[in-house]
Design a protein around this motif. Structure first.
Motif, mmCIF file in Angstrom:
data_model
loop_
_atom_site.group_PDB
_atom_site.id
_atom_site.type_symbol
_atom_site.label_atom_id
_atom_site.label_comp_id
_atom_site.label_asym_id
_atom_site.label_seq_id
_atom_site.Cartn_x
_atom_site.Cartn_y
_atom_site.Cartn_z
ATOM 1 N N GLY A 88 20.529 2.036 21.892
ATOM 2 C CA GLY A 88 21.441 3.098 22.302
ATOM 3 C C GLY A 88 22.883 2.633 22.363
ATOM 4 O O GLY A 88 23.798 3.374 21.988
ATOM 5 N N LEU A 89 23.109 1.410 22.832
ATOM 6 C CA LEU A 89 24.468 0.876 22.886
ATOM 7 C C LEU A 89 25.064 0.699 21.492
ATOM 8 O O LEU A 89 26.253 0.961 21.268
ATOM 9 C CB LEU A 89 24.465 -0.458 23.634
ATOM 10 C CG LEU A 89 24.326 -0.352 25.156
ATOM 11 C CD1 LEU A 89 23.946 -1.695 25.762
ATOM 12 C CD2 LEU A 89 25.613 0.171 25.782
ATOM 13 N N VAL A 90 24.239 0.278 20.546
ATOM 14 C CA VAL A 90 24.724 0.138 19.166
ATOM 15 C C VAL A 90 25.078 1.509 18.586
ATOM 16 O O VAL A 90 26.135 1.690 17.965
ATOM 17 C CB VAL A 90 23.674 -0.572 18.301
ATOM 18 C CG1 VAL A 90 24.074 -0.532 16.828
ATOM 19 C CG2 VAL A 90 23.502 -2.017 18.752
ATOM 20 N N VAL A 91 24.197 2.493 18.781
ATOM 21 C CA VAL A 91 24.484 3.855 18.298
ATOM 22 C C VAL A 91 25.720 4.412 18.981
ATOM 23 O O VAL A 91 26.564 5.075 18.344
ATOM 24 C CB VAL A 91 23.258 4.765 18.532
ATOM 25 C CG1 VAL A 91 23.591 6.213 18.194
ATOM 26 C CG2 VAL A 91 22.073 4.293 17.690
ATOM 27 N N TYR A 92 25.863 4.153 20.267
ATOM 28 C CA TYR A 92 27.039 4.590 21.022
ATOM 29 C C TYR A 92 28.306 4.003 20.407
ATOM 30 O O TYR A 92 29.301 4.721 20.183
ATOM 31 C CB TYR A 92 26.880 4.131 22.476
ATOM 32 C CG TYR A 92 27.985 4.562 23.421
ATOM 33 C CD1 TYR A 92 27.825 5.671 24.226
ATOM 34 C CD2 TYR A 92 29.164 3.828 23.529
ATOM 35 C CE1 TYR A 92 28.817 6.055 25.126
ATOM 36 C CE2 TYR A 92 30.162 4.205 24.413
ATOM 37 C CZ TYR A 92 29.984 5.316 25.212
ATOM 38 O OH TYR A 92 30.980 5.688 26.075
ATOM 39 N N GLY A 93 28.290 2.697 20.145
ATOM 40 C CA GLY A 93 29.473 2.050 19.580
ATOM 41 C C GLY A 93 29.816 2.563 18.201
ATOM 42 O O GLY A 93 30.986 2.823 17.888
ATOM 43 N N LEU A 94 28.801 2.731 17.350
ATOM 44 C CA LEU A 94 29.052 3.191 15.991
ATOM 45 C C LEU A 94 29.463 4.663 15.957
ATOM 46 O O LEU A 94 30.394 5.035 15.238
ATOM 47 C CB LEU A 94 27.803 2.974 15.133
ATOM 48 C CG LEU A 94 27.395 1.509 14.884
ATOM 49 C CD1 LEU A 94 26.094 1.449 14.104
ATOM 50 C CD2 LEU A 94 28.495 0.757 14.153
ATOM 51 N N GLY A 95 28.768 5.494 16.724
ATOM 52 C CA GLY A 95 29.108 6.918 16.747
ATOM 53 C C GLY A 95 30.488 7.170 17.315
ATOM 54 O O GLY A 95 31.269 7.959 16.775
ATOM 55 N N GLY A 96 30.817 6.503 18.418
ATOM 56 C CA GLY A 96 32.144 6.677 19.001
ATOM 57 C C GLY A 96 33.227 6.051 18.161
ATOM 58 O O GLY A 96 34.284 6.653 17.938
ATOM 59 N N GLY A 97 32.974 4.833 17.644
ATOM 60 C CA GLY A 97 33.981 4.140 16.839
ATOM 61 C C GLY A 97 34.254 4.795 15.509
ATOM 62 O O GLY A 97 35.294 4.534 14.887
ATOM 63 N N ALA A 98 33.340 5.681 15.054
ATOM 64 C CA ALA A 98 33.546 6.354 13.767
ATOM 65 C C ALA A 98 34.823 7.187 13.758
ATOM 66 O O ALA A 98 35.399 7.451 12.691
ATOM 67 C CB ALA A 98 32.343 7.234 13.435
ATOM 68 N N GLY A 99 35.283 7.589 14.945
ATOM 69 C CA GLY A 99 36.525 8.361 15.006
ATOM 70 C C GLY A 99 37.732 7.594 14.513
ATOM 71 O O GLY A 99 38.765 8.202 14.177
ATOM 72 N N MET A 100 37.627 6.281 14.420
ATOM 73 C CA MET A 100 38.740 5.479 13.917
ATOM 74 C C MET A 100 39.022 5.737 12.445
ATOM 75 O O MET A 100 40.152 5.525 11.973
ATOM 76 C CB MET A 100 38.442 3.992 14.122
ATOM 77 C CG MET A 100 38.292 3.568 15.578
ATOM 78 S SD MET A 100 37.786 1.831 15.724
ATOM 79 C CE MET A 100 39.203 1.013 14.958
ATOM 80 N N VAL A 101 37.994 6.173 11.713
ATOM 81 C CA VAL A 101 38.148 6.354 10.257
ATOM 82 C C VAL A 101 37.841 7.782 9.833
ATOM 83 O O VAL A 101 37.610 8.046 8.653
ATOM 84 C CB VAL A 101 37.235 5.369 9.499
ATOM 85 C CG1 VAL A 101 37.687 3.930 9.742
ATOM 86 C CG2 VAL A 101 35.774 5.532 9.915
ATOM 87 N N THR A 102 37.843 8.712 10.770
ATOM 88 C CA THR A 102 37.502 10.106 10.481
ATOM 89 C C THR A 102 38.768 10.944 10.419
ATOM 90 O O THR A 102 39.634 10.840 11.282
ATOM 91 C CB THR A 102 36.561 10.661 11.569
ATOM 92 O OG1 THR A 102 35.373 9.880 11.602
ATOM 93 C CG2 THR A 102 36.213 12.108 11.292
#
Length: 420
Positions: A88-102
């Motif tokens: 869950g922490l990995v998914v949290y980091g990737l899902g939230g961090g995706a906003g950096m390149v969206t």
């Protein structure tokens, strides 16, 4: 390979590293929207969307949490909290961090839903792990620390996001990347055996569906309803406080931040740090009545205050109520469910909490638009008054004896031996 929860092992005794990692994870579970709240207007303008779409960027993860939390709970009951929490922490980091390149609204909204899936696992698994590893006064103490950690995250992460937002609207999404190293830390720090004092065979024998659990444990259903009601009612303050301050002539965003975040988080954190002493002296039921009374006073004061100074008490009262209710309701949910379904019970709490958060603007928004902010607050105050009256029927649960799950299990077996 056998699931972790079915592995017979020596009693689990949590160390400082385990507690530290779980408290750090607790800072993330409820921070999906608040982290980027300081830059939401910049995002809205950059993407060219309206206010409703901007609101969805802040709240869509709550819907994802409400929907997927039961799945996280079942995974926790099946495998123990360690692997689901790390994932869950990995998914949290990737899902939230995706906003950096969206750069588009649909892609950003999709990433927020992914973030919600990860947050569901983070909230459910970290809570279940803390409840399973500690008992008695030690559990009250760590649940109070968890509240302090959560409120500290509610203060620090938005500040970090606001500072990064001076560079670009993409930069604040980097805050979510903290989930990635925390995921690795969970694998290293958490015990492989599922905490809780039950063997895998005992836990499996007690597992069942969500509907069956709620039917067999009506108190759990009532507590989940209490989560929905309190979250939905108190969101009226969270959403309307900036608008109310604007009506009273307060336009400085820093002052608004002090009202909306600093005072409430500070009050909740102080309550959390002293929570074990409060429960030892007053008990869970009396504390919940104090929380409901604090919320009612905050809503009434919010509705009638005609000057910004009295409004300073509103976030303080709200923070006191939240600082009491967050650990108390969590412990009561654990008391109401069998240990083998702890993950499912905690996941229902998450569904109720975030479901109420998501639904509140849909319920109170039209009412406030048709009347006034004050009217909406008074209606919410009537709701919290009803909760206060209902809480006089809440009974004080029995307290476990040990300080850890292993010690509680040992003392329970010793007591059984004496009875025999």
């Amino acid at each position: 390979m056998a699931a972790e929860s079915t592995t017979a092992s020596a009693p689990v005794r949590p160390g400082n590293a385990t507690l530290t990692v779980l408290l750090l994870a607790s800072t993330l579970g409820v921070m999906g929207g608040a982290t980027i709240a300081p830059v939401i207007e910049v995002i809205r303008q950059a993407l060219g969307v309206g206010g409703t779409a901007a609101g969805l960027i802040l709240t869509s993860h709550s819907l994802a949490i409400a929907v997927t939390s039961p799945l996280a709970g079942r995974a926790t009951d099946r495998f123990g909290p360690r692997l689901p929490l790390a994932a869950g922490l990995v998914v949290y980091g990737l899902g939230g961090g995706a906003g950096m390149v969206t750069d588009s609204f649909p892609a950003l909204l999709a990433s927020r839903l992914v973030l919600g899936v990860g947050a569901a696992a983070v909230f459910t698994c970290s809570t279940a792990a803390l409840l399973g590893l500690y008992r008695g006064e030690a559990r009250d103490k760590v649940m109070g620390w968890r509240t302090a950690a959560t409120t500290a995250g509610g203060f620090l992460y938005p500040l970090a996001a606001g500072a990064l937002g001076n560079h670009s609207w993409h930069a604040p999404f980097a805050v979510y990347l903290v989930g990635l190293p925390l995921g690795a830390a969970v694998l290293l720090a958490l015990p492989r055996a599922a905490p809780g004092g039950e063997s895998g065979r005992e836990a499996t024998g007690r597992r069942g569906g969500v509907v069956r659990l709620l039917r067999e444990r009506p108190l759990l259903l009532g507590l989940c309803g209490l989560w929905v009601a309190t979250t939905g009612l108190m969101m009226v303050l969270a959403v309307s406080l900036p608008r109310r301050l604007d009506q009273l002539g307060v336009h400085d965003t820093l002052v608004v931040a002090v009202y909306g975040t600093v005072l409430g988080s500070g009050a909740a954190a102080l309550v959390g740090l002293g929570y074990a002493k409060l429960t030892a002296r007053f008990g869970y039921a009396a504390l919940m009545r104090c929380a409901a009374a604090s919320w009612t006073a905050a809503l009434v004061l919010f509705a009638v205050a005609g000057h910004p100074v009295p409004l300073l008490l509103v976030p303080v009262l709200t923070g006191i109520g939240s600082g009491i209710a967050m650990p108390t309701l969590t412990v009561l949910v654990d008391h109401a469910a069998p240990a083998g379904q702890r993950g499912t019970a905690v996941s229902l709490q998450a569904t109720a909490l975030f479901g109420g958060q998501f639904a509140s603007p849909l319920v109170f928004g039209p009412l406030i638009d048709a009347t006034s902010v004050a009217t909406g607050a008074l209606v919410a105050a009537a709701g919290t008054t009803g909760i206060l009256i209902a809480l006089f029927r809440l009974r004080e649960p029995d307290r476990p004896t040990g300080t850890t799950a292993a010690e509680d299990g040992d003392s329970g077996r010793a007591s059984a031996g004496r009875r025999i």
